[in-house]
Design an enzyme around this catalytic site. Structure first.
Site, PDB file in Angstrom:
ATOM      1  CD  GLN A  30      -1.502  28.957  11.375  1.00 29.56           C
ATOM      2  OE1 GLN A  30      -1.999  28.382  12.354  1.00 29.56           O
ATOM      3  NE2 GLN A  30      -0.311  28.651  10.893  1.00 29.56           N
ATOM      4  N   GLY A  31      -3.849  32.078   8.348  1.00 24.69           N
ATOM      5  CA  GLY A  31      -3.828  31.937   6.902  1.00 24.69           C
ATOM      6  C   GLY A  31      -2.460  31.512   6.418  1.00 24.69           C
ATOM      7  CB  ALA A  32      -1.175  30.896   3.014  1.00 18.34           C
ATOM      8  CG  LEU A  36      -7.030  38.583  12.839  1.00 17.92           C
ATOM      9  CD1 LEU A  36      -6.335  39.909  12.505  1.00 17.92           C
ATOM     10  CD2 LEU A  36      -8.381  38.507  12.151  1.00 17.92           C
ATOM     11  CG  ASP A 166      -9.474  36.990  -0.655  1.00 24.95           C
ATOM     12  OD1 ASP A 166     -10.168  36.240  -1.380  1.00 24.95           O
ATOM     13  OD2 ASP A 166      -9.071  36.658   0.470  1.00 24.95           O
TER      14      ASP A 166
END
Length: 283
Positions: A30-32, A36, A166
């Site tokens: 989990q990202g900002a 996924l 990134d």
């Protein structure tokens, strides 16, 4: 990844049509901005990755929907372009940039599932093996070859006019080749490594570099943008892989040979480094 009944609760509701998928998608990270999952495409035997951008309640609904749509479509177009131009990235299988008309569900994109491990995991393992053996050997030789593959993959991506935005070793996968899995390819000339260590090195370090997570990517032909891309990866190597920081020079060496404009980008990288050092000194 094994799916069990003990999986943690999902932090966000799944978007349609995945609310009734069986077995349920498994949350991986989990990202900002996104989550996924591992799920399947059409058949349970066809695994895929699901990237879900849930709606953000702190943003105005109209703005949130526009941003979500723009970011999903931008990432999908970048992946499709890379795939078409021979850059090794996950294929796009399906997407819904507007959440099926449901204003609260956000948008999603399904991508090809990439087998293997992240380059971060592989480099950390190789660094430990090299340290245990006091340097040299099949692991060091294999790591050097891996760095060359990274440089070649980045060169191809930049050659077609895409900057990742990134670049870290967590955003690269090493997809093992069928040959390396079956035979345990080695990196020696026969002088050493005909035992289990050589086979282990071959299975761990052989394969294809696949670039992933293009959520911050952009299409650009500017040398400055490409140099910043390399600088981000260089900083990541320095902080995450200090034992392999020298190996990054092999990344740059092969990158410099990968396409005609690469040498100009490397010259621009020196300027980017200088600005980065000035910022560090000034705080």
């Amino acid at each position: 990844m094994e799916i069990t009944n003990n999986d943690p609760p999902q932090p966000h509701p799944l978007p349609p049509p995945f609310t009734h998928t069986a077995p349920a998608p498994t949350l991986l990270t989990q990202g900002a901005e996104a989550l996924l999952y591992r799920t399947h495409f059409l058949l349970p035997s066809h695994p895929c990755a699901l990237k879900h951008r849930p709606s953000k309640p702190y943003r105005h609904p109209v703005l949130d929907k526009r941003l979500t749509k723009h970011r999903i479509l931008s990432e999908a177009r970048t992946l499709v372009k890379c795939r078409r131009e021979g850059v090794s990235v996950p294929g796009v299988l399906a997407l819904d940039a507007e959440g099926c008309g449901d204003a609260g569900s956000g948008g999603w994109m399904m991508m090809e599932w990439v087998e293997g491990r992240t380059v971060k995991e592989v480099v950390v393992e190789a660094g430990k093996r090299i340290k245990e053996r006091g340097g040299g050997g099949v692991w060091e030789e294999g790591l050097r070859a891996l760095m060359g593959k990274i440089g070649r993959a980045l060169g191809r991506m930049h050659e077609v006019g895409v900057v990742h935005g990134d670049l870290t070793t967590s955003n690269m996968m090493l997809r093992p080749s069928p040959t390396s899995l079956q035979n345990g390819t080695t990196f020696t000339n026969g002088a050493e490594g005909d035992g289990d260590d050589a086979k282990s090195a071959g299975e761990s370090l052989e394969g294809e570099i696949v670039l992933i997570d293009f959520g911050l990517a952009a299409q650009s032909l500017q040398d400055e943008d490409k140099a910043v891309d390399l600088y981000v990866l260089e900083r990541a190597f320095g902080s995450t892989h200090p034992e392999a920081e020298e190996g990054f020079q092999e990344v740059l060496r092969v990158y410099g040979e990968s396409y005609k404009g690469a040498k100009v980008v490397l010259k621009r990288l020196e300027d980017v480094r200088l600005r980065g050092r000035k910022r560090s000194m000034l705080g």
